[in-house]
Scaffold this active site. Sequence first.
Site, PDB file in Angstrom:
ATOM      1  N   ASP A 148       8.042   7.981   0.115  1.00 38.19           N
ATOM      2  CA  ASP A 148       7.792   7.923  -1.326  1.00 38.19           C
ATOM      3  C   ASP A 148       8.535   9.051  -2.038  1.00 38.19           C
ATOM      4  OD1 ASP A 148       6.117   5.711  -1.117  1.00 38.19           O
ATOM      5  OD2 ASP A 148       4.317   6.935  -0.845  1.00 38.19           O
ATOM      6  N   TYR A 198       3.792  13.826  10.547  1.00 41.55           N
ATOM      7  CA  TYR A 198       3.798  14.312   9.172  1.00 41.55           C
ATOM      8  C   TYR A 198       2.974  15.600   9.067  1.00 41.55           C
ATOM      9  CZ  TYR A 198       5.126   9.497   7.914  1.00 41.55           C
ATOM     10  OH  TYR A 198       5.757   8.276   7.819  1.00 41.55           O
ATOM     11  N   ARG A 243      -1.300   8.213   2.534  1.00 43.04           N
ATOM     12  CA  ARG A 243      -2.089   8.174   1.282  1.00 43.04           C
ATOM     13  C   ARG A 243      -3.444   7.513   1.520  1.00 43.04           C
ATOM     14  NH1 ARG A 243       0.648   4.904  -2.909  1.00 43.04           N
ATOM     15  NH2 ARG A 243       2.071   4.086  -1.332  1.00 43.04           N
ATOM     16  N   ASP A 247      -2.211   9.527  -4.510  1.00 40.27           N
ATOM     17  CA  ASP A 247      -1.358  10.719  -4.478  1.00 40.27           C
ATOM     18  C   ASP A 247      -1.178  11.208  -5.912  1.00 40.27           C
ATOM     19  OD1 ASP A 247       0.450   8.979  -5.651  1.00 40.27           O
ATOM     20  OD2 ASP A 247       1.889   9.003  -3.998  1.00 40.27           O
TER      21      ASP A 247
END
Length: 224
Positions: free
Chosen positions: A43, A71, A177, A85
Amino acid sequence: MIPYLEGQVLLINKPLYWTSFDAVRKIRNLTGVMKVGHAGTLDPLATGLLIICTGKFTKKINEYMGMEKEYTGTFTLGATTPTYDLESEPENPKDISHLTGEQIHTATAQFTGPIMQVPPAHSAIKKDGKPVYLAARKGEDVALEPRPVTIYAFEITAITLPVVHFRVVCSTGTYIRSLAHDYGKALGVGAYMSSLCRTRIGSFPLTEAKEMESFISELQELKK
């Protein structure tokens, strides 16, 4: 630009606010190679490793997309956002003063291993041929089915309330998310993802990736 035409696998550190397609388009324009693609979307508000393939190596994109991902980033506790987010404004504030470090750490256990996860309504998943975020942006109800994903590791690495820092290793198809949203719900206070960096895809680490700015400079030098 012959090497790029024949095929290259490029490890790029995607800059903040760039879309994954921005990076593909930039490399396509600079190299003049039409066959360019990426192996897994990040994103705009995420940074980190983006694998970009050119030429014959575009055939390997699905192979790279199927690899596990790692991540790091932050969740902010005590509120939610419609997009899960910071693409949208925080809402539904909740008091978090009662939370203990032990609660924050132990809540990760229920999201480790094979789990069913509902993707965000604000995502590019297609329903009836259209990305669901188009309907979500209009305020329409978007019902997505839970999908099986695997979280191999989910650890809280630091706590600076309302922010918690995390590290996640997961299968392809996992939405961090959604993990933020579900984790906040489990704690009873809500949460949203406030930063994200992809640090590894399979055996490819972010440490071996080139900064986009320096890679652009390299390509421009080759064209002189």
